[in-house]
Design a protein around this motif. Structure first.
Motif, PDB file in Angstrom:
ATOM      1  N   UNK A 150       0.776  -1.423   0.727  1.00  0.00           N
ATOM      2  CA  UNK A 150       0.197   0.108  -0.248  1.00  0.00           C
ATOM      3  C   UNK A 150       1.278   0.959  -0.031  1.00  0.00           C
ATOM      4  N   UNK A 151       0.700   2.256  -1.163  1.00  0.00           N
ATOM      5  CA  UNK A 151       1.135   3.371  -0.767  1.00  0.00           C
ATOM      6  C   UNK A 151       0.554   4.657  -0.766  1.00  0.00           C
ATOM      7  N   UNK A 152       1.146   5.557   0.151  1.00  0.00           N
ATOM      8  CA  UNK A 152       0.206   6.555   0.490  1.00  0.00           C
ATOM      9  C   UNK A 152       1.280   7.907   0.375  1.00  0.00           C
ATOM     10  N   UNK A 153      -0.132   9.001  -0.653  1.00  0.00           N
ATOM     11  CA  UNK A 153       1.304   9.738  -0.880  1.00  0.00           C
ATOM     12  C   UNK A 153       0.673  11.067  -1.263  1.00  0.00           C
ATOM     13  N   UNK A 154       0.868  12.073   0.211  1.00  0.00           N
ATOM     14  CA  UNK A 154       0.801  13.043   0.033  1.00  0.00           C
ATOM     15  C   UNK A 154       1.217  14.816  -0.441  1.00  0.00           C
ATOM     16  N   UNK A 155       0.617  15.706  -1.790  1.00  0.00           N
ATOM     17  CA  UNK A 155       1.190  16.247  -1.994  1.00  0.00           C
ATOM     18  C   UNK A 155       1.082  17.660  -0.835  1.00  0.00           C
ATOM     19  N   UNK A 156       2.334  18.064  -1.172  1.00  0.00           N
ATOM     20  CA  UNK A 156       2.382  18.747   0.492  1.00  0.00           C
ATOM     21  C   UNK A 156       1.493  20.389  -0.511  1.00  0.00           C
ATOM     22  N   UNK A 157       1.857  20.666  -1.252  1.00  0.00           N
ATOM     23  CA  UNK A 157       1.149  21.938  -1.953  1.00  0.00           C
ATOM     24  C   UNK A 157       0.293  21.925  -2.161  1.00  0.00           C
ATOM     25  N   UNK A 158      -0.502  21.058  -2.349  1.00  0.00           N
ATOM     26  CA  UNK A 158      -2.268  21.005  -3.037  1.00  0.00           C
ATOM     27  C   UNK A 158      -2.348  20.199  -1.567  1.00  0.00           C
ATOM     28  N   UNK A 159      -2.232  19.977  -0.727  1.00  0.00           N
ATOM     29  CA  UNK A 159      -2.702  19.297   0.368  1.00  0.00           C
ATOM     30  C   UNK A 159      -3.553  18.473   0.208  1.00  0.00           C
TER      31      UNK A 159
END
Length: 319
Positions: A150-159
């Protein structure tokens, strides 16, 4: 409390060689002595580590006692590792033999990985933080393991977040006698899902297109892992793909609760309620499941939802 053996490298950054601690989870610091941690050394968390010469030591934490020695953080002790945000490289065989490793966290600064970093591991979960364009070593890491991931990706700029599930697969060597060659056959959609990258970034369109294949070939628990991830964290889901997921959900709601993992059950039901996706049959099946499993919180939500969406008709009598 953490003790780190390290050395400075030519670029001016820090390479971590070894860690010592009491826990089975480590969060490595972004800097040591004011210099960024940019590399995880070869065999850094492996019990097969060779002796290091000229290593320096840094102690992190205030509860050290004088001359206290900590156990080496390696091999079977390693469960979760969170790399510094500026880590650019993981050396070869860094997690070799870490049979209990479940979780790895890193950022898109990580661009290079060495040979066999997960040899002898069954990595289960990745946390990736995207701060720049989205290119990272995720493709190499995902393709370095054939087990469920399982891969959880967080896009910091777009939250915003996305969650992707990569099923297990295995390879089979099959002899092609007329051609006098050995062919490699792949079983399971896990291999196909691991090809869903373009120029170092996740190709969400390609990932979502595979759902139609997975829905036929994979076990129901795998199908629901994929669907729950994309519907609960729908970053990058196109309108067409959303309708595809929604269609499967409405058609197979009676199987839903049996196959959703426990942490997803309440968020998923709340999403169904919010978007008015419940069918009468799906609602009844979910209520029956929650009652049987004695899930009181879930049962309360479902009963309230049933009364709102599918109220019982009052009986009338004619004289």
């Amino acid at each position: 409390m953490l003790e780190i053996q390290y050395r400075e490298i030519k670029t001016g950054g820090i390479e971590i060689l070894r860690c010592f601690c009491r826990e089975n989870t480590v969060r490595l610091p972004n800097e040591i002595c004011g210099k960024p941690v940019v590399k995880i050394g070869d065999y850094a968390f492996s019990a097969h580590k060779r002796k290091e010469d000229e290593a320096r030591t840094e102690k992190i934490g205030e509860d050290f006692f004088e001359n206290e020695s900590l156990e080496m953080f390696c091999g079977e002790r390693v469960k979760e590792v969170y790399l510094p945000s500026g880590t650019v490289e993981i050396g070869k065989y860094a997690f070799y033999g870490c049979v209990n490793l479940t979780t790895l966290g890193f950022s898109d600064a990580l661009l290079r990985t060495g040979t066999g970093i997960f040899t002898g591991c069954k990595l289960q979960k990745i946390f990736l933080q995207i701060h720049h364009e989205g290119k990272s070593a995720l493709k190499d890491i995902v393709q370095d393991t054939r087990f469920p991931l399982e891969v959880e990706v967080y896009y910091a700029d777009q939250k915003e977040k996305s969650r992707l599930f990569f099923p297990e697969y295995y390879e089979e060597a099959v002899e092609n006698t007329p051609a006098r060659i050995i062919e490699t056959h792949f079983h399971g959609t896990g291999y196909q899902y691991r090809q869903c990258f373009f120029r170092g970034e996740i190709d969400y369109r390609k990932y979502d297109q595979l759902f139609e294949v997975a829905a036929v070939q994979e076990n129901k628990d795998v199908v629901w892992e994929i669907l729950a991830g994309r519907m609960l964290m729908p970053y990058g889901v196109s309108d067409y793909s959303w309708l595809q997921y929604e269609g499967y959900l409405k058609q197979h709601q009676t199987e839903m609760m049996e196959n959703l993992k426990e942490n997803d059950q309440m968020p998923f039901l709340e999403m169904l309620s919010r978007k008015n996706f419940f069918t009468r049959e799906g609602m009844e099946a979910a209520i029956e499941w929650a009652s049987k499993k004695k899930k009181t919180e879930i049962l309360s939500l479902l009963m309230d939802e049933q009364n709102k969406r599918f109220p019982k008709k009052k009986k009338t009598f004619e004289l």
